[in-house]
Scaffold this motif. Structure first.
Motif, short mmCIF file in Angstrom:
data_model
loop_
_atom_site.label_atom_id
_atom_site.label_comp_id
_atom_site.label_asym_id
_atom_site.label_seq_id
_atom_site.Cartn_x
_atom_site.Cartn_y
_atom_site.Cartn_z
N ALA A 87 -49.26 -44.09 105.21
CA ALA A 87 -48.51 -44.93 106.14
C ALA A 87 -47.09 -45.16 105.67
CB ALA A 87 -49.21 -46.28 106.30
N LEU A 88 -46.27 -45.58 106.59
CA LEU A 88 -44.94 -46.10 106.29
C LEU A 88 -45.05 -47.61 106.49
CD1 LEU A 88 -41.87 -45.84 105.75
CD2 LEU A 88 -41.59 -45.65 108.23
N GLU A 89 -44.89 -48.36 105.41
CA GLU A 89 -44.97 -49.82 105.45
C GLU A 89 -43.55 -50.37 105.55
OE1 GLU A 89 -46.15 -53.73 105.44
OE2 GLU A 89 -47.44 -51.98 105.64
N ILE A 90 -43.35 -51.35 106.41
CA ILE A 90 -42.04 -51.99 106.57
C ILE A 90 -42.19 -53.45 106.19
CG2 ILE A 90 -40.13 -52.49 108.13
CD1 ILE A 90 -41.23 -50.06 109.83
N VAL A 91 -41.38 -53.89 105.22
CA VAL A 91 -41.48 -55.23 104.67
C VAL A 91 -40.18 -55.98 104.94
CG1 VAL A 91 -41.83 -56.60 102.57
CG2 VAL A 91 -43.03 -54.42 102.86
N ASN A 92 -40.30 -57.18 105.47
CA ASN A 92 -39.14 -58.04 105.71
C ASN A 92 -38.83 -58.79 104.42
OD1 ASN A 92 -37.48 -60.31 106.36
ND2 ASN A 92 -38.12 -60.17 108.48
N VAL A 93 -37.61 -58.60 103.90
CA VAL A 93 -37.19 -59.25 102.66
C VAL A 93 -36.01 -60.18 102.90
CG1 VAL A 93 -38.15 -57.51 101.09
CG2 VAL A 93 -35.83 -57.21 102.00
N THR A 94 -35.96 -60.78 104.09
CA THR A 94 -34.91 -61.75 104.37
C THR A 94 -34.89 -62.81 103.27
OG1 THR A 94 -35.11 -61.37 106.74
CG2 THR A 94 -34.06 -63.42 106.06
N THR A 95 -36.08 -63.23 102.84
CA THR A 95 -36.22 -64.12 101.69
C THR A 95 -36.90 -63.31 100.59
OG1 THR A 95 -36.51 -65.97 103.22
CG2 THR A 95 -37.15 -66.34 100.92
N PRO A 96 -36.13 -62.76 99.63
CA PRO A 96 -36.71 -61.88 98.61
C PRO A 96 -37.83 -62.53 97.79
CG PRO A 96 -34.34 -61.70 98.61
CD PRO A 96 -34.68 -62.85 99.50
N THR A 97 -37.84 -63.83 97.68
CA THR A 97 -38.90 -64.51 96.93
C THR A 97 -40.19 -64.62 97.74
OG1 THR A 97 -38.05 -66.65 97.66
CG2 THR A 97 -37.30 -65.84 95.52
N ASN A 98 -40.11 -64.28 99.04
CA ASN A 98 -41.29 -64.34 99.90
C ASN A 98 -41.28 -63.17 100.89
OD1 ASN A 98 -43.66 -65.38 101.06
ND2 ASN A 98 -42.48 -66.53 102.58
N PRO A 99 -41.46 -61.93 100.39
CA PRO A 99 -41.47 -60.78 101.29
C PRO A 99 -42.71 -60.83 102.19
CG PRO A 99 -42.13 -60.14 99.09
CD PRO A 99 -41.72 -61.58 99.01
N VAL A 100 -42.55 -60.38 103.43
CA VAL A 100 -43.66 -60.39 104.38
C VAL A 100 -43.77 -59.06 105.11
CG1 VAL A 100 -43.68 -62.89 104.72
CG2 VAL A 100 -42.26 -61.48 106.18
N HIS A 101 -45.00 -58.70 105.44
CA HIS A 101 -45.26 -57.49 106.22
C HIS A 101 -44.56 -57.62 107.57
CE1 HIS A 101 -47.53 -54.42 108.41
NE2 HIS A 101 -47.75 -55.34 109.33
N ALA A 102 -43.83 -56.59 107.98
CA ALA A 102 -43.17 -56.59 109.29
C ALA A 102 -43.88 -55.64 110.25
CB ALA A 102 -41.70 -56.21 109.15
N ALA A 103 -44.17 -54.42 109.77
CA ALA A 103 -44.80 -53.42 110.62
C ALA A 103 -45.25 -52.26 109.74
CB ALA A 103 -43.83 -52.92 111.68
N ARG A 104 -46.01 -51.35 110.36
CA ARG A 104 -46.36 -50.12 109.66
C ARG A 104 -46.58 -49.02 110.68
NH1 ARG A 104 -52.32 -51.91 108.38
NH2 ARG A 104 -53.45 -50.55 109.78
N LEU A 105 -46.43 -47.81 110.21
CA LEU A 105 -46.68 -46.63 111.01
C LEU A 105 -47.73 -45.82 110.26
CD1 LEU A 105 -45.81 -44.93 113.47
CD2 LEU A 105 -44.08 -43.89 112.01
N ASP A 106 -48.88 -45.61 110.88
CA ASP A 106 -50.00 -44.93 110.24
C ASP A 106 -50.02 -43.44 110.55
OD1 ASP A 106 -51.65 -47.81 111.14
OD2 ASP A 106 -51.52 -47.18 109.05
N ASP A 107 -50.69 -42.68 109.69
CA ASP A 107 -50.92 -41.26 109.90
C ASP A 107 -51.86 -41.06 111.09
OD1 ASP A 107 -50.94 -38.46 109.32
OD2 ASP A 107 -52.87 -38.71 108.34
N GLY A 108 -51.59 -40.06 111.88
CA GLY A 108 -52.50 -39.69 112.96
C GLY A 108 -52.31 -40.48 114.23
N GLY A 109 -53.28 -40.38 115.09
CA GLY A 109 -53.25 -41.10 116.35
C GLY A 109 -52.21 -40.62 117.32
N GLY A 110 -51.61 -39.46 117.08
CA GLY A 110 -50.62 -38.92 118.00
C GLY A 110 -49.24 -39.52 117.83
#
Length: 126
Positions: A87-110
């Motif tokens: 996968a491609l994981e996208i992490v929001n680091v607006t606050t570097p001390t509290n990074p949060v998952h933003a989105a991901r793009l997974d293998d497959g599924g067209g």
């Protein structure tokens, strides 16, 4: 000339098998391959780098950071090639001390049929 260092576990740092690093501003973003994490290190003082924050793999859910490898920072987001999650994981680091998952793009599924074991990442135009 050697300036400073930070080791796995120092102040909570997740640096088990550091694989990729990207410096942006006062922070070093490091993919912790065997720690299944994205580690953020405050390098304001390069002689004394400090653990700022981290985000770990969600174990099949979000975030997908199983064996993270290459990464790139653009604005408030870190894009991580997650080798073990396919996968491609996208992490929001607006606050570097509290990074949060933003989105991901997974293998497959067209949608992204060629994200099988990604290790490197290059984003043009930055």
């Amino acid at each position: 000339m050697h300036a400073g260092y930070i080791t796995n576990g120092s102040g909570g740092a997740l640096l088990n098998g550091p694989y990729g690093v990207f410096i942006s501003g006062s922070y070093a973003y490091v993919s912790s391959f065997y720690g299944n994490a994205l580690e953020i290190v405050d390098v304001t003082n390069p002689i004394n780098p400090l653990h700022a924050g981290s985000i770990i793999d969600g174990g099949g859910s979000e975030p997908c950071l199983s064996l993270p490898a290459g990464l790139h920072v653009s604005g408030n987001y870190v894009y991580v090639a997650s080798h073990g999650s396919d996968a491609l994981e996208i992490v929001n680091v607006t606050t570097p001390t509290n990074p949060v998952h933003a989105a991901r793009l997974d293998d497959g599924g067209g949608v992204a049929p060629f994200l099988d074991n990604p290790r490197s990442l290059f984003i043009a135009g930055n």
